[in-house]
Enzyme design. Structure first.
Site, short mmCIF file in Angstrom:
data_model
loop_
_atom_site.label_atom_id
_atom_site.label_comp_id
_atom_site.label_asym_id
_atom_site.label_seq_id
_atom_site.Cartn_x
_atom_site.Cartn_y
_atom_site.Cartn_z
N TRP A 100 31.12 32.64 56.96
CA TRP A 100 29.79 32.18 56.52
C TRP A 100 29.75 30.67 56.39
O TRP A 100 28.78 30.02 56.80
CB TRP A 100 29.39 32.84 55.20
CG TRP A 100 29.27 34.33 55.31
CD1 TRP A 100 29.95 35.26 54.58
CD2 TRP A 100 28.43 35.08 56.20
NE1 TRP A 100 29.59 36.53 54.97
CE2 TRP A 100 28.67 36.45 55.95
CE3 TRP A 100 27.51 34.73 57.20
CZ2 TRP A 100 28.00 37.47 56.66
CZ3 TRP A 100 26.85 35.74 57.90
CH2 TRP A 100 27.11 37.08 57.62
N ASP A 167 26.32 27.97 48.85
CA ASP A 167 25.92 29.33 49.23
C ASP A 167 26.56 30.27 48.21
O ASP A 167 27.76 30.49 48.22
CB ASP A 167 26.43 29.63 50.65
CG ASP A 167 26.18 31.08 51.08
OD1 ASP A 167 25.64 31.87 50.28
OD2 ASP A 167 26.52 31.41 52.24
N LYS A 191 23.33 40.91 47.81
CA LYS A 191 24.71 41.03 47.36
C LYS A 191 24.80 41.22 45.84
O LYS A 191 25.76 41.79 45.36
CB LYS A 191 25.53 39.81 47.77
CG LYS A 191 25.48 39.47 49.26
CD LYS A 191 26.42 40.30 50.09
CE LYS A 191 26.18 40.20 51.57
NZ LYS A 191 26.27 38.87 52.16
C1 LIG Z 1 26.23 38.05 53.45
C2 LIG Z 1 26.42 36.60 53.36
C3 LIG Z 1 25.68 35.71 54.14
C4 LIG Z 1 24.66 36.17 55.16
O1 LIG Z 1 23.56 36.64 54.50
P1 LIG Z 1 22.23 37.12 55.27
O2 LIG Z 1 21.29 37.32 54.13
O3 LIG Z 1 22.60 38.39 55.99
O4 LIG Z 1 21.82 36.06 56.21
C5 LIG Z 1 25.88 34.35 53.96
N1 LIG Z 1 26.77 33.89 53.07
C6 LIG Z 1 27.51 34.73 52.29
C7 LIG Z 1 28.48 34.16 51.31
C8 LIG Z 1 27.36 36.10 52.42
O5 LIG Z 1 28.09 36.94 51.65
#
Ligand SMILES: *Cc1c(COP(=O)(O)O)cnc(C)c1O
Length: 355
Positions: A100, A167, A191
């Protein structure tokens, strides 16, 4: 009983699913489903207002930050961040701690110069690089606080003195953070906040509007902030269920309380991985995640046999990501210690059967 260890979309509290399902039939006694109600209605406006208020309260967000509910997932933020804050020809610093993080860097590199300040790709991202310098001429520093795939987590903001973007998709609301340490926080809802569809952005207002770029309106944080996350039709259901989930978290005592539970849950599972001779953790001990616990076994045959036993015991979603293999138990806020114990018991059962 099923125990959902899936990495995302993930488990949410049963009470939240119950309330959400009732609103699908009749939302707040309106006689309408939440799925058909106008996003401009008073009732739904109230949902967005409450969701924002809960984010602000639970994370103690200062008043000079905007709280936005957007779409496009965290992946859209990989592009929106540089579009909004990186000047044409400017430089941004990225810490590479996994897929990511590197995808985020790749998107930024389409809009400016990216310097990777450090990477743990040499060891398949099983640790967090510690000693790195951030170039003073970079506009911002970006990192991923929890590496969902590899089971590593950064609890303390790295010591950098330029604006920081993080993020937090897979650890937001799992532990106490100081929002003022960051200039921009983003997280896909699915998440730890709610169902897929919404993306949470918390941004310090004074970093916006300075890039000098022409930003298409739909990608412009300022346009969304001005419209109160209602520039266009928002992800109504995802925001609604996120709001219910944040209410649940508040009623539980908030982030401080859930953090203590998360510490106990993670410790219980890591203790068993360390004790049980059939299992081995993959992440460096100092950097182990409290949200995604990754572990392997010695042989593919053992892994197949354990996966089969886990299935019989109602453990769902523990197969590891293909880039790490083995197993990954995602133990987000709504996953209870009962589910942790069910996994630990199954690991012990496997040991007893095979020793
Ligand atoms: C799942 C995830 C993403 C991607 O998320 P989307 O909403 O599917 O674009 C990005 N960063 C992290 C840390 C993630 O766990």
């Amino acid at each position: 009983m099923k125990h959902n260890f899936g990495a995302g979309p993930c488990i949410l509290p049963k009470e939240v699913f119950q309330e959400a399902s009732e609103a699908v039939i009749d939302f707040n006694n309106t006689g309408l489903s939440i799925l058909e109600v106008s996003h401009r209605s008073k009732e739904f406006e109230q949902v967005v207002i409450e969701a924002e208020a809960l984010v602000r309260e639970l994370l103690n967000v200062p008043s000079d930050y905007s709280v936005l509910f957007l779409q496009g997932g965290a992946s859209q933020q990989f592009a929106m961040v540089p579009m909004n804050i990186l000047p044409e020809g400017g430089k941004a610093a990225y810490l590479d701690t996994g897929v990511w993080a590197s995808k985020a860097a790749k998107e930024a590199s389409k809009l400016g110069n990216v310097e990777i300040v450090a990477s743990s790709s040499d060891k398949n991202y099983n640790y967090i690089p510690k000693d790195f310098a951030v170039p003073a001429d970079a506009t911002y520093f970006h990192y991923t606080s929890n590496n969902t795939i590899y089971g590593t987590e950064i609890f303390e903001k790295p010591a950098v003195n330029i604006p920081t973007v993080v993020d937090m998709s897979s650890d937001i609301f799992s532990r106490v953070i100081n929002v003022e340490d960051y200039d921009l926080i983003y997280a896909g809802a699915q998440k730890n906040m709610g169902p897929a569809g919404a993306t949470l952005v918390i941004v310090k207002n004074d970093i916006l509007g300075k890039s000098g770029r022409t930003i298409p309106t739909i990608f412009d944080y300022q346009a969304h902030a001005k419209a109160g996350s209602m520039y266009n039709t928002p992800p109504v259901f995802s925001i609604y269920v996120s709001m219910l989930n944040l209410r649940w978290l508040k009623a539980k005592g908030g982030v401080e309380v859930i953090e203590q539970e998360n510490i106990v849950k993670a410790r219980t599972l890591y203790d068993e991985i360390e004790r049980n001779p059939f299992f081995k953790g993959t992440a460096a001990e100092a950097d182990r995640s409290r949200m995604n616990v990754t572990f392997v076994m010695d042989t593919a045959e053992q892994e197949a046999a354990f996966l089969e036993l886990a299935k019989e015991r109602g453990l769902i979603g523990i197969k590891g990501h293909r880039s790490v293999g083995g197993f990954r138990a995602s133990i987000y806020n709504a996953l209870t210690i009962t589910s942790i114990n069910a996994l630990v018991d199954t690991m012990r059962e496997f040991e007893d059967r095979n020793k």
